[in-house]
Design an enzyme around this catalytic site. Structure first.
Site, PDB file in Angstrom:
ATOM      1  N   GLU A   1      23.773  12.357 -21.204  1.00  0.00           N
ATOM      2  CA  GLU A   1      24.652  13.446 -21.603  1.00  0.00           C
ATOM      3  C   GLU A   1      23.851  14.687 -22.006  1.00  0.00           C
ATOM      4  O   GLU A   1      24.262  15.821 -21.744  1.00  0.00           O
ATOM      5  CB  GLU A   1      25.544  13.011 -22.767  1.00  0.00           C
TER       6      GLU A   1
ATOM      7  N   MET B   1       9.562   8.396 -20.196  1.00  0.00           N
ATOM      8  CA  MET B   1      10.771   9.189 -20.431  1.00  0.00           C
ATOM      9  C   MET B   1      10.582  10.576 -19.827  1.00  0.00           C
ATOM     10  O   MET B   1       9.499  11.150 -19.872  1.00  0.00           O
ATOM     11  CB  MET B   1      11.045   9.303 -21.939  1.00  0.00           C
ATOM     12  N   GLY B   2      11.653  11.118 -19.249  1.00  0.00           N
ATOM     13  CA  GLY B   2      11.637  12.487 -18.776  1.00  0.00           C
ATOM     14  C   GLY B   2      10.983  12.719 -17.435  1.00  0.00           C
ATOM     15  O   GLY B   2      10.693  13.872 -17.088  1.00  0.00           O
TER      16      GLY B   2
END
Length: 431
Positions: A68, A315-316
């Site tokens: 989100e 992550m990312g």
């Protein structure tokens, strides 16, 4: 709902939330493998944090977790640019969402952990932040926070709102509670599609509009995309399939499909990215147990010409893996999770495969199916067959990827429409 029915549901909700707050607070402190902890910021869950001056016009934007948060990035950046006098505070529930927010919104918005949905925590948060408006991404509706906002005269707008038929049915079973705790406390719901709006109205949400999905306005990070091309080159320009956001047993299902893929495409490489950090180690062990030559990102390496399976345990970097790929499988769909956002690979020109359970992104997938940029498969065997077909044929994959990209581009503009709806509902933000 008014009268005794409404009072009953409000009293019940308040009692349950206050009973649950301490166990929830303690559970969130439990360490999880490969996942950052709340650390000294844990008391933000109880509404603590620095005070923002009451005369500062502040907008509280709640984005829950990583998906989100990244999905809201384009809208939040647009809001910051069009309304520079606003002070933006983004909240997440998860620590991984916090990391994504702090990286994405540096210099644009502050970050805090959202207060647990208990009266004292919500009130403490509101006393410190003094929001002029609350924007909630998609469907994260907490009764105590909504009721508190109404008492304080704070408008609440749900942006990018979506509601599957399955979720509508669940809410309908508790229509009395929904009427008492949710519907009267929403200023506006900006729905993704007309179907979402119709389902919301059927539950009694009358203040709605349709703005489209802001996830169409996703802008890939150029540096990460360029890094993906380097990964492809380092792997020997091999055909790469990225399986994104697998859940639990799904990693093993994908690995079994990859056995079949390798029979047809011996030089294929699988980049496997579990959804949750606590599943990274398990996925790595499963890949090795299945006999694949396996590496992982956490070892500070990239896939090479002798790698069968690469675990994207970071992550990312999802954009990196998609940009490196000839095809992408959006997980959470072989099992009834509801799938994940197919626009992330689509905007990069990568064709998308999904399992049968894609109800969370039904409208987006239907558009991609019609355009020829995405494909639904029924099971593991069908996944292997479709993926092998795309990996075997660069021209076929490129054509489907271009169709996916063109389809994604046609849906842009939702951020602008959503911002217009927000400012109409909360003119104080534009003043």
């Amino acid at each position: 709902m008014t009268g005794c029915g409404g009072l009953f549901w409000r009293a019940l909700a308040s009692g349950l939330e206050n009973l649950a707050v301490l166990p929830a607070f303690l559970m969130l402190q439990l360490p999880k493998r490969n996942k950052p902890s709340y650390g000294k910021r844990r008391f933000e869950l109880l509404g603590r944090g620095e005070f923002i001056p009451a005369d500062q016009k502040t907008v509280w934007i709640h984005t829950v977790s990583v998906g989100e948060t990244l999905g809201a990035a384009s809208f939040i950046k647009l809001l910051a640019s069009k309304c520079p006098d606003l002070h933006l505070v983004v909240t997440t529930t998860t620590t991984t969402g916090a990391a994504a927010a702090e990286k994405s919104f540096k210099g644009i918005a502050g970050h805090r952990f959202a207060p647990l949905d208990a009266g004292f925590a919500v009130e403490a948060f509101l006393r410190r932040v003094h929001p002029s408006a609350i924007l909630i991404m998609e469907t994260e509706l907490w009764p105590t926070a909504l009721a508190a906002a109404r008492r304080h005269g704070i408008p609440v707008i749900v942006i990018n709102a979506r509601l599957s038929e399955r979720s509508r049915g669940r809410f309908a079973r508790f229509q009395g509670a929904f009427d008492a705790l949710i519907a009267p406390n929403i200023t506006l719901m900006a729905a993704q599609t007309e179907e979402d709006e119709a389902r919301l109205k059927s539950l009694g949400i009358l203040k709605t509009c349709v703005t489209g999905s802001i996830k169409y306005d996703i802008t890939p990070d150029r540096e990460l995309a360029a890094k993906g091309l380097e990964v492809r080159k380092a792997s020997g320009e091999r055909p790469i399939l990225t399986a994104a956001s697998t859940h639990g047993e799904e990693s093993l299902l994908v690995l079994r499909a990859f056995h079949e893929i390798k029979k047809k495409v011996p030089d294929a490489l699988l980049i496997l990215v579990p959804r949750h950090p606590e599943e990274f180690e398990k996925a790595f062990s499963e890949a090795k147990s299945e006999g694949f030559r396996t590496k992982r990102r956490s070892s500070d390496v990239m896939p090479s010409s002798d790698t069968d399976v690469f675990i994207g345990d970071s992550m990312g970097e999802m954009t990196v893996w998609f940009a490196a790929s000839r095809a992408a499988f959006m997980a959470g769909s072989l099992i009834p999770i509801g799938g994940h956002n197919p626009l992330e690979p689509a905007v990069l020109g990568v064709p998308v495969i999904t399992g049968p359970n894609y109800f969370n992104f039904d409208d987006i997938f239907r558009r991609l199916f019609a355009a020829g940029g995405a494909f639904a498969v029924a099971d593991v065997s069908a996944l292997a067959e479709k993926a092998a077909g795309l990996l075997q044929s660069p021209d076929l994959a490129s054509d489907a990827g271009q169709k996916a990209k063109e389809c994604a581009s046609k849906g842009t503009g939702a951020c602008e429409r959503t911002l217009e709806a927000v400012l109409r509902a909360c003119p104080v933000l534009a003043g």
